[in-house]
Design an enzyme around this catalytic site. Structure first.
Site, PDB file in Angstrom:
ATOM      1  N   LYS A  13     -86.974  24.771 -17.344  1.00 51.85           N
ATOM      2  CA  LYS A  13     -87.378  24.768 -18.547  1.00 51.85           C
ATOM      3  C   LYS A  13     -88.638  23.728 -18.778  1.00 51.85           C
ATOM      4  O   LYS A  13     -89.616  24.127 -19.133  1.00 51.85           O
ATOM      5  CB  LYS A  13     -86.325  24.553 -19.663  1.00 51.85           C
ATOM      6  CG  LYS A  13     -85.349  25.235 -19.729  1.00 51.85           C
ATOM      7  CD  LYS A  13     -84.209  24.723 -20.653  1.00 51.85           C
ATOM      8  CE  LYS A  13     -83.295  23.433 -20.394  1.00 51.85           C
ATOM      9  NZ  LYS A  13     -82.399  23.627 -19.152  1.00 51.85           N
ATOM     10  N   ARG A  88     -79.379  22.999 -28.683  1.00 51.08           N
ATOM     11  CA  ARG A  88     -78.311  23.059 -27.554  1.00 51.08           C
ATOM     12  C   ARG A  88     -76.987  23.677 -27.863  1.00 51.08           C
ATOM     13  O   ARG A  88     -76.196  23.728 -27.325  1.00 51.08           O
ATOM     14  CB  ARG A  88     -78.124  21.590 -26.921  1.00 51.08           C
ATOM     15  CG  ARG A  88     -78.219  21.915 -25.323  1.00 51.08           C
ATOM     16  CD  ARG A  88     -78.731  20.433 -24.794  1.00 51.08           C
ATOM     17  NE  ARG A  88     -78.561  20.604 -23.389  1.00 51.08           N
ATOM     18  CZ  ARG A  88     -79.769  20.265 -22.673  1.00 51.08           C
ATOM     19  NH1 ARG A  88     -80.999  20.092 -23.183  1.00 51.08           N
ATOM     20  NH2 ARG A  88     -79.404  20.328 -21.527  1.00 51.08           N
ATOM     21  N   ARG A 127     -83.934  18.402  -6.100  1.00 49.50           N
ATOM     22  CA  ARG A 127     -85.021  17.858  -6.855  1.00 49.50           C
ATOM     23  C   ARG A 127     -85.310  16.485  -6.751  1.00 49.50           C
ATOM     24  O   ARG A 127     -86.777  15.996  -6.821  1.00 49.50           O
ATOM     25  CB  ARG A 127     -84.454  17.601  -8.508  1.00 49.50           C
ATOM     26  CG  ARG A 127     -85.468  17.235  -9.494  1.00 49.50           C
ATOM     27  CD  ARG A 127     -85.371  17.404 -10.813  1.00 49.50           C
ATOM     28  NE  ARG A 127     -84.083  17.317 -11.515  1.00 49.50           N
ATOM     29  CZ  ARG A 127     -83.678  17.645 -12.659  1.00 49.50           C
ATOM     30  NH1 ARG A 127     -84.844  18.435 -13.291  1.00 49.50           N
ATOM     31  NH2 ARG A 127     -82.538  17.638 -13.098  1.00 49.50           N
ATOM     32  N   ARG A 131     -82.244  11.397 -10.711  1.00 53.61           N
ATOM     33  CA  ARG A 131     -81.572  11.462 -11.989  1.00 53.61           C
ATOM     34  C   ARG A 131     -80.009  11.255 -11.864  1.00 53.61           C
ATOM     35  O   ARG A 131     -79.277  11.854 -10.995  1.00 53.61           O
ATOM     36  CB  ARG A 131     -81.613  12.733 -12.926  1.00 53.61           C
ATOM     37  CG  ARG A 131     -82.775  12.701 -13.590  1.00 53.61           C
ATOM     38  CD  ARG A 131     -83.386  14.008 -14.306  1.00 53.61           C
ATOM     39  NE  ARG A 131     -82.157  14.734 -14.886  1.00 53.61           N
ATOM     40  CZ  ARG A 131     -82.521  15.440 -15.628  1.00 53.61           C
ATOM     41  NH1 ARG A 131     -83.657  16.315 -15.895  1.00 53.61           N
ATOM     42  NH2 ARG A 131     -81.654  16.369 -16.419  1.00 53.61           N
ATOM     43  N   ARG A 142     -72.322  19.980 -16.637  1.00 53.37           N
ATOM     44  CA  ARG A 142     -73.400  20.311 -17.060  1.00 53.37           C
ATOM     45  C   ARG A 142     -73.528  21.904 -17.422  1.00 53.37           C
ATOM     46  O   ARG A 142     -73.717  22.261 -18.485  1.00 53.37           O
ATOM     47  CB  ARG A 142     -74.923  19.768 -16.772  1.00 53.37           C
ATOM     48  CG  ARG A 142     -74.930  18.489 -16.877  1.00 53.37           C
ATOM     49  CD  ARG A 142     -76.091  17.880 -15.699  1.00 53.37           C
ATOM     50  NE  ARG A 142     -77.479  18.187 -16.101  1.00 53.37           N
ATOM     51  CZ  ARG A 142     -78.472  18.127 -15.049  1.00 53.37           C
ATOM     52  NH1 ARG A 142     -77.981  17.567 -13.881  1.00 53.37           N
ATOM     53  NH2 ARG A 142     -79.754  18.501 -15.275  1.00 53.37           N
TER      54      ARG A 142
HETATM   55  P1  AP5 Z   1     -86.766  21.712 -14.429  1.00 49.37           P
HETATM   56  O1  AP5 Z   1     -88.093  22.624 -14.712  1.00 49.37           O
HETATM   57  O2  AP5 Z   1     -86.647  20.237 -14.397  1.00 49.37           O
HETATM   58  O3  AP5 Z   1     -85.686  22.443 -15.097  1.00 49.37           O
HETATM   59  P2  AP5 Z   1     -84.883  22.253 -16.281  1.00 49.37           P
HETATM   60  O4  AP5 Z   1     -84.338  23.636 -16.781  1.00 49.37           O
HETATM   61  O5  AP5 Z   1     -85.713  21.523 -17.129  1.00 49.37           O
HETATM   62  O6  AP5 Z   1     -83.734  21.373 -15.839  1.00 49.37           O
HETATM   63  P3  AP5 Z   1     -83.099  19.958 -16.302  1.00 49.37           P
HETATM   64  O7  AP5 Z   1     -82.115  19.590 -15.429  1.00 49.37           O
HETATM   65  O8  AP5 Z   1     -84.203  19.019 -16.711  1.00 49.37           O
HETATM   66  O9  AP5 Z   1     -82.409  20.443 -17.719  1.00 49.37           O
HETATM   67  P4  AP5 Z   1     -81.222  20.039 -18.513  1.00 49.37           P
HETATM   68  O10 AP5 Z   1     -81.113  21.093 -19.322  1.00 49.37           O
HETATM   69  O11 AP5 Z   1     -80.022  19.619 -17.882  1.00 49.37           O
HETATM   70  O12 AP5 Z   1     -81.839  18.648 -18.836  1.00 49.37           O
HETATM   71  P5  AP5 Z   1     -82.332  17.870 -20.108  1.00 49.37           P
HETATM   72  O13 AP5 Z   1     -83.573  17.060 -19.595  1.00 49.37           O
HETATM   73  O14 AP5 Z   1     -82.881  19.132 -21.258  1.00 49.37           O
HETATM   74  O15 AP5 Z   1     -86.609  22.202 -12.735  1.00 49.37           O
HETATM   75  C1  AP5 Z   1     -85.446  21.910 -11.796  1.00 49.37           C
HETATM   76  C2  AP5 Z   1     -85.848  21.668 -10.418  1.00 49.37           C
HETATM   77  O16 AP5 Z   1     -86.249  23.038  -9.961  1.00 49.37           O
HETATM   78  C3  AP5 Z   1     -87.303  20.743 -10.370  1.00 49.37           C
HETATM   79  O17 AP5 Z   1     -87.150  20.257  -8.983  1.00 49.37           O
HETATM   80  C4  AP5 Z   1     -88.466  21.896 -10.409  1.00 49.37           C
HETATM   81  O18 AP5 Z   1     -89.309  21.629  -9.532  1.00 49.37           O
HETATM   82  C5  AP5 Z   1     -87.759  23.203  -9.627  1.00 49.37           C
HETATM   83  N1  AP5 Z   1     -88.068  24.378  -9.933  1.00 49.37           N
HETATM   84  C6  AP5 Z   1     -88.351  24.982 -11.345  1.00 49.37           C
HETATM   85  N2  AP5 Z   1     -88.940  26.136 -11.384  1.00 49.37           N
HETATM   86  C7  AP5 Z   1     -88.827  26.547 -10.140  1.00 49.37           C
HETATM   87  C8  AP5 Z   1     -88.812  27.764  -9.419  1.00 49.37           C
HETATM   88  N3  AP5 Z   1     -89.438  28.809 -10.079  1.00 49.37           N
HETATM   89  N4  AP5 Z   1     -88.587  27.837  -8.267  1.00 49.37           N
HETATM   90  C9  AP5 Z   1     -87.986  26.827  -7.428  1.00 49.37           C
HETATM   91  N5  AP5 Z   1     -87.904  25.501  -8.001  1.00 49.37           N
HETATM   92  C10 AP5 Z   1     -88.201  25.413  -9.289  1.00 49.37           C
HETATM   93  O19 AP5 Z   1     -81.177  17.081 -20.737  1.00 49.37           O
HETATM   94  C11 AP5 Z   1     -80.462  16.208 -19.943  1.00 49.37           C
HETATM   95  C12 AP5 Z   1     -79.575  15.533 -20.875  1.00 49.37           C
HETATM   96  O20 AP5 Z   1     -79.990  15.018 -22.176  1.00 49.37           O
HETATM   97  C13 AP5 Z   1     -78.443  16.498 -21.191  1.00 49.37           C
HETATM   98  O21 AP5 Z   1     -77.312  16.822 -20.238  1.00 49.37           O
HETATM   99  C14 AP5 Z   1     -77.817  15.772 -22.581  1.00 49.37           C
HETATM  100  O22 AP5 Z   1     -76.990  14.775 -22.285  1.00 49.37           O
HETATM  101  C15 AP5 Z   1     -79.089  15.055 -23.207  1.00 49.37           C
HETATM  102  N6  AP5 Z   1     -79.608  16.085 -24.026  1.00 49.37           N
HETATM  103  C16 AP5 Z   1     -80.793  16.736 -23.931  1.00 49.37           C
HETATM  104  N7  AP5 Z   1     -81.178  17.455 -25.064  1.00 49.37           N
HETATM  105  C17 AP5 Z   1     -80.170  17.541 -25.947  1.00 49.37           C
HETATM  106  C18 AP5 Z   1     -79.664  18.245 -26.891  1.00 49.37           C
HETATM  107  N8  AP5 Z   1     -80.372  19.098 -27.602  1.00 49.37           N
HETATM  108  N9  AP5 Z   1     -78.444  17.968 -27.761  1.00 49.37           N
HETATM  109  C19 AP5 Z   1     -77.445  16.873 -26.996  1.00 49.37           C
HETATM  110  N10 AP5 Z   1     -78.130  16.336 -25.904  1.00 49.37           N
HETATM  111  C20 AP5 Z   1     -79.177  16.697 -25.246  1.00 49.37           C
END
Ligand code: AP5
Length: 185
Positions: A13, A88, A127, A131, A142
């Site tokens: 994402k 979410r 990654r 983190r 997660r």
């Molecule tokens: P990446 O692009 O970072 O993927 P992502 O889907 O953004 O993964 P996240 O781990 O950031 O998502 P998440 O939803 O768990 O975390 P968030 O920060 O939203 O890619 C991942 C890896 O893969 C990278 O190394 C990248 O380079 C690689 N990659 C990407 N595309 C690729 C491809 N095509 N091929 C190969 N490799 C690839 O949330 C974190 C925390 O914040 C949550 O757990 C929660 O506690 C809180 N939070 C955030 N939003 C909310 C909300 N709305 N409500 C409540 N809590 C929230």
């Protein structure tokens, strides 16, 4: 364009949001990034969010909804935005819809990035950004939270005619091309 990106942790994402937002000339709003910046600066919001994030739990809705409402009221989001990681759960989605409706707007599209659980685990374990939530146990949790809380949004947005489901496997460029193609439609 007012867009939402939905998908499991590690679906890509954040990676895609960066490119798509730049291509469309709209701000990328990532709740995860905003929370992490606040944790990094030990702000009151960061202190509040940290324990939830470290455990792979959702930060409480009131906190998250207020944060997003404030961000969306900034001038750069007036003509469009790409939300990464919000909403979410269905309750957040309802609040977002109400807030947009109040402003006389609505979402144009929701893109689901579909990636297998095994592949996202591999991506997150390699990654290497240090983190705290990228350990095997927290990643598994997660994913459970994604299935129980966030995945219902796929049906929610499909019913509203907004959903575009995109295969998130393959190279970053291939996935970007699929998303842009889906948005054209
Ligand atoms: P990446 O692009 O970072 O993927 P992502 O889907 O953004 O993964 P996240 O781990 O950031 O998502 P998440 O939803 O768990 O975390 P968030 O920060 O939203 O890619 C991942 C890896 O893969 C990278 O190394 C990248 O380079 C690689 N990659 C990407 N595309 C690729 C491809 N095509 N091929 C190969 N490799 C690839 O949330 C974190 C925390 O914040 C949550 O757990 C929660 O506690 C809180 N939070 C955030 N939003 C909310 C909300 N709305 N409500 C409540 N809590 C929230």
């Amino acid at each position: 364009m007012r867009l939402v990106l939905v998908g499991p942790p590690g679906a890509g994402k954040g990676t895609q949001a960066e490119v798509i937002a730049a291509t469309l000339g709209i701000p990328k709003i990532s709740t995860g990034d905003i929370f992490r910046a606040n944790v990094g600066h030990a702000t009151p919001l960061g202190v509040q969010a940290k324990a939830y994030m470290d455990a792979g739990e959702l930060v409480p809705d009131e906190v998250t909804n207020d944060l997003v409402a404030a961000r969306l009221s900034e001038t750069d989001a007036a003509q469009g935005f790409l939300l990464d990681g919000y909403p979410r759960n269905v309750s957040q989605a309802d609040v977002l819809a109400e807030n947009l409706q109040r402003a006389g707007a609505g979402l144009d599209a929701v893109v689901e990035l579909a990636v297998d659980a095994e592949r996202v685990i591999e991506r997150l374990l390699s990654r290497g950004q240090g983190r705290v939530d990228d350990t095997q146990d927290v990643i598994r949790h997660r994913l459970e939270v994604y299935v129980s809380e966030t995945e219902p949004l796929v049906g929610y947005y499909r019913e509203r005619g907004l959903l575009h489901s995109v295969d998130g496997h393959g190279t970053v460029d291939a996935v970007t091309a699929r998303i842009l193609e889906a948005l054209k439609a």
